[in-house]
Scaffold this motif. Sequence first.
Motif, short mmCIF file in Angstrom:
data_model
loop_
_atom_site.label_atom_id
_atom_site.label_comp_id
_atom_site.label_asym_id
_atom_site.label_seq_id
_atom_site.Cartn_x
_atom_site.Cartn_y
_atom_site.Cartn_z
N PRO A 14 0.97 -1.13 4.99
CA PRO A 14 0.27 -0.78 3.74
C PRO A 14 0.82 0.48 3.07
O PRO A 14 0.76 0.61 1.85
N THR A 40 -1.54 -7.42 0.22
CA THR A 40 -1.31 -6.33 1.18
C THR A 40 -2.59 -5.97 1.92
O THR A 40 -2.59 -5.82 3.14
N THR A 44 -3.05 -6.47 5.87
CA THR A 44 -3.30 -5.27 6.68
C THR A 44 -4.60 -5.40 7.45
O THR A 44 -4.66 -5.06 8.64
N LEU A 115 -3.80 1.71 -0.99
CA LEU A 115 -3.11 1.05 0.11
C LEU A 115 -2.57 2.07 1.12
O LEU A 115 -2.65 1.85 2.34
#
Length: 490
Positions: A14, A40, A44, A115
């Motif tokens: 991430p 993402t 993750t 992120l």
Amino acid sequence: MNGCLWLLIPVLFPILCGIIAGTAKGLKNRKHVRVWTGITMTATSAAMILAAILLPGKELTLWRITDVLRITVRIDSLSRFFLILVGTVWTLVGFYAFEYMEHEENEPRFYCFWLITQGVLAALVTAENLVTFYLFYEAMTLMTLPLVLHNGTPEAIAAGIKYLVYSVFGAAAALLGIFFLNHYGTTLSFTAGGFLDPALTAGHESTLLIIALVMILGFGTKAGMFPLHGWLPTAHPAAPAPASAVLSGIITKMGVLGTIRVVFECFGADFIRGTWVQTVWSVLTLITVFMGSMLALKENGLKKRLAYSSVSQVSYVLFGLSTLTATGLTGSMLHITFHAAIKCTLFMFAGAVICKTGLTKVDELKGIGKRLPAVLGLFTVVSLGLIGIPPTGGFVSKWYLAQGALETEGIFRIVGPAVLLISAILTAAYLLTITIRGFWPGRDTDLSGLTKAPVTWRMLIPMGVLAAVTVFCGMFPDRLISFFSELPFC
């Protein structure tokens, strides 16, 4: 680099994807950056949950100078829980943010730090020792600061500065403690029961008790414990609603995690139990519980009211820890779970109201149930959980917190449950009045200009999932209670 390389994925992936989201020219289109962020986050979270399930006991050393100065992550019982909690909540709030941030400027920059922070949190909750924990604790502050500053208004900048000052002060207090623990301990790796060396600590107990309180105050800063709670009611109103949600639901819990690690795995509960440190700690938590509830009741700003509520509710967790009993610890862990789900939903409610109506004050919400019926309904469900009404999860966690207090000696076995009960009554007053006025504004209220505001599934589903968790886990809490009861601390 030495150990299980799979542990690197939820940390590094991430972070790299966040950097790409904020810098890649091909992702400047808002739709593209949302798709990139969604993929993402989901990947993750899956990696975090799978690591918690499949890799217990595994560790990875990322960098090493000496046995003490090394960056190592490890999956233990506590990190398994926090990996699942962070992975689930962070992604749900992230999907909610897609609709909230549609009309915000610098949307790619927001998702960039969103992120990166998710990766930093994956490393923080799996930290194997104090040096690793401190490194990523500071990184968490730096990566969440842009989320607070995002709007760029004078209020946001002032809030960001205040957040940074408080956080740096708290982390500095923790760093001071690390120096002392390294001198008086056998290691800096988290160890059930603590790692202090009796041969080195003999005659220095008073000094170490002072250091213990300093570290509790240091990590308590991020958790919003009095007297270092001031950043919360300032940062929350200034930040976008998704950032406010995770600041309250997740980031404050990292201060709680630091407190758990220090008390139970550095000093050891037996070292603190029955000392003046335990007394001072309990007093501060109960002051915070009562004060936060009173300030929330008096506050008219919607997000600021919820911020003061967080000040109060996170100190429920800290009070349970301060009892130094297995029952109190179980109650604290349960309240971490339910508060994360509940408070994220409450802030998402505030965000939906602000996004769809522009209203920011509690006294402006009369009749809001006509414009946002589903959103206000979910707000009501989780509000019942925060108050502690059965069969919601808040009732279960507060039951264990009260039972933990009753297992202690002295005045706190009476004062503790009493303050928790008073706070619950105040919580009902500052939350359910919004529901009542929202659904039943009164005959004299002019609702002729009100129309339903469109809220899409991107907002409703994350709120609905967390509300369902609050009720379902309150009805069937056995698995959680069993897991928390087996934590090797007390």
